[in-house]
Motif scaffolding. Structure first.
Motif, PDB file in Angstrom:
ATOM      1  N   ASP A  29       3.026  30.396  48.317  1.00 13.35           N
ATOM      2  CA  ASP A  29       4.289  30.966  48.764  1.00 13.35           C
ATOM      3  C   ASP A  29       5.192  31.304  47.590  1.00 13.35           C
ATOM      4  N   SER A  30       4.866  30.788  46.410  1.00 16.28           N
ATOM      5  CA  SER A  30       5.705  31.054  45.250  1.00 16.28           C
ATOM      6  C   SER A  30       5.146  32.158  44.364  1.00 16.28           C
ATOM      7  N   MET A  31       4.084  32.828  44.777  1.00 15.89           N
ATOM      8  CA  MET A  31       3.472  33.846  43.935  1.00 15.89           C
ATOM      9  C   MET A  31       4.232  35.148  43.982  1.00 15.89           C
ATOM     10  N   TYR A  32       4.238  35.818  42.879  1.00 12.86           N
ATOM     11  CA  TYR A  32       4.821  37.146  42.787  1.00 12.86           C
ATOM     12  C   TYR A  32       3.690  38.139  42.572  1.00 12.86           C
ATOM     13  N   PRO A  33       3.735  39.000  41.596  1.00  6.94           N
ATOM     14  CA  PRO A  33       2.671  39.994  41.519  1.00  6.94           C
ATOM     15  C   PRO A  33       1.320  39.382  41.145  1.00  6.94           C
ATOM     16  N   MET A  34       0.273  40.050  41.549  1.00 12.15           N
ATOM     17  CA  MET A  34      -1.077  39.668  41.168  1.00 12.15           C
ATOM     18  C   MET A  34      -1.647  40.769  40.295  1.00 12.15           C
ATOM     19  N   GLY A  35      -2.228  40.375  39.194  1.00 11.44           N
ATOM     20  CA  GLY A  35      -2.806  41.366  38.293  1.00 11.44           C
ATOM     21  C   GLY A  35      -4.275  41.102  38.049  1.00 11.44           C
ATOM     22  N   TRP A  36      -5.015  42.173  37.830  1.00 12.62           N
ATOM     23  CA  TRP A  36      -6.393  42.081  37.358  1.00 12.62           C
ATOM     24  C   TRP A  36      -6.397  42.535  35.900  1.00 12.62           C
ATOM     25  N   PHE A  37      -6.847  41.665  35.040  1.00 14.71           N
ATOM     26  CA  PHE A  37      -6.994  41.975  33.624  1.00 14.71           C
ATOM     27  C   PHE A  37      -8.479  41.977  33.284  1.00 14.71           C
ATOM     28  N   ARG A  38      -8.800  42.572  32.142  1.00 21.97           N
ATOM     29  CA  ARG A  38     -10.171  42.487  31.653  1.00 21.97           C
ATOM     30  C   ARG A  38     -10.153  42.362  30.134  1.00 21.97           C
ATOM     31  N   GLN A  39     -11.207  41.751  29.640  1.00 26.47           N
ATOM     32  CA  GLN A  39     -11.354  41.621  28.203  1.00 26.47           C
ATOM     33  C   GLN A  39     -12.809  41.837  27.837  1.00 26.47           C
ATOM     34  N   ALA A  40     -13.038  42.841  27.018  1.00 25.65           N
ATOM     35  CA  ALA A  40     -14.375  43.136  26.516  1.00 25.65           C
ATOM     36  C   ALA A  40     -14.542  42.478  25.155  1.00 25.65           C
ATOM     37  N   PRO A  41     -15.771  42.208  24.745  1.00 22.98           N
ATOM     38  CA  PRO A  41     -15.980  41.580  23.427  1.00 22.98           C
ATOM     39  C   PRO A  41     -15.340  42.390  22.313  1.00 22.98           C
ATOM     40  N   GLY A  42     -14.572  41.709  21.478  1.00 25.36           N
ATOM     41  CA  GLY A  42     -13.943  42.365  20.341  1.00 25.36           C
ATOM     42  C   GLY A  42     -12.732  43.193  20.673  1.00 25.36           C
ATOM     43  N   LYS A  43     -12.322  43.174  21.940  1.00 27.38           N
ATOM     44  CA  LYS A  43     -11.155  43.966  22.340  1.00 27.38           C
ATOM     45  C   LYS A  43     -10.071  43.066  22.900  1.00 27.38           C
ATOM     46  N   GLU A  44      -8.874  43.602  22.919  1.00 30.14           N
ATOM     47  CA  GLU A  44      -7.765  42.848  23.480  1.00 30.14           C
ATOM     48  C   GLU A  44      -7.822  42.882  25.011  1.00 30.14           C
ATOM     49  N   ARG A  45      -7.248  41.855  25.593  1.00 31.50           N
ATOM     50  CA  ARG A  45      -7.142  41.822  27.038  1.00 31.50           C
ATOM     51  C   ARG A  45      -6.216  42.947  27.500  1.00 31.50           C
ATOM     52  N   GLU A  46      -6.577  43.582  28.590  1.00 26.39           N
ATOM     53  CA  GLU A  46      -5.754  44.676  29.096  1.00 26.39           C
ATOM     54  C   GLU A  46      -5.576  44.554  30.607  1.00 26.39           C
ATOM     55  N   LEU A  47      -4.434  45.020  31.068  1.00 20.73           N
ATOM     56  CA  LEU A  47      -4.177  45.056  32.502  1.00 20.73           C
ATOM     57  C   LEU A  47      -4.954  46.213  33.110  1.00 20.73           C
ATOM     58  N   VAL A  48      -5.674  45.926  34.159  1.00 20.46           N
ATOM     59  CA  VAL A  48      -6.423  46.958  34.874  1.00 20.46           C
ATOM     60  C   VAL A  48      -5.619  47.464  36.062  1.00 20.46           C
TER      61      VAL A  48
END
Length: 127
Positions: A29-48
């Motif tokens: 009940d306390s959650m706000y937005p939900m995000g899907w992120f991804r991280q490939a080897p050698g790369k920074e995490r990014e919001l999908v």
């Protein structure tokens, strides 16, 4: 506290589809937005993609627009990421994340704004 569990990853050929699920439990009940992120080897995490629990303010990374769709089922406390026309460059570990504070739309891409993370699910797209 909120617990997030992702599922649905796997190996798929280029052009194929996968649907990821993120089931939330605990103080949902306390959650706000939900995000899907991804991280490939050698790369920074990014919001999908990201979505508010109200269903408004859906955001997609340019690289997935038209191919991925984020949706949620409030009754099940679950968020989905339907991924179509997958490309080898979509190969990554995918994480869902949420926050117990509001996140301004322009800051949804900031991983440090999210307080809870799932363990990740591997998506591998072969050429």
């Amino acid at each position: 506290q909120v617990q997030l569990v992702e599922s649905g990853g796997g190996l798929v050929q280029a052009g194929g589809s996968l649907r990821l699920s993120c089931a939330a439990s605990g103080r949902t009940d306390s959650m706000y937005p939900m995000g899907w992120f991804r991280q490939a080897p050698g790369k920074e995490r990014e919001l999908v993609a990201a979505i508010r629990w109200s269903g408004s303010n859906i955001h997609y990374a340019d690289s997935v627009k038209g191919r991925f769709t984020i949706s949620r089922d409030n009754a099940k406390n679950t968020v989905y990421l339907q991924m179509n026309s997958l490309k080898p460059e979509d190969t990554a570990v995918y994480y869902c994340a949420t926050s117990d504070l509001p996140i301004p739309y322009g800051l949804l891409y900031r991983g440090d704004r999210y307080h809870y993370w799932g363990q990740g699910t591997q998506v591998t797209v072969s050429s």
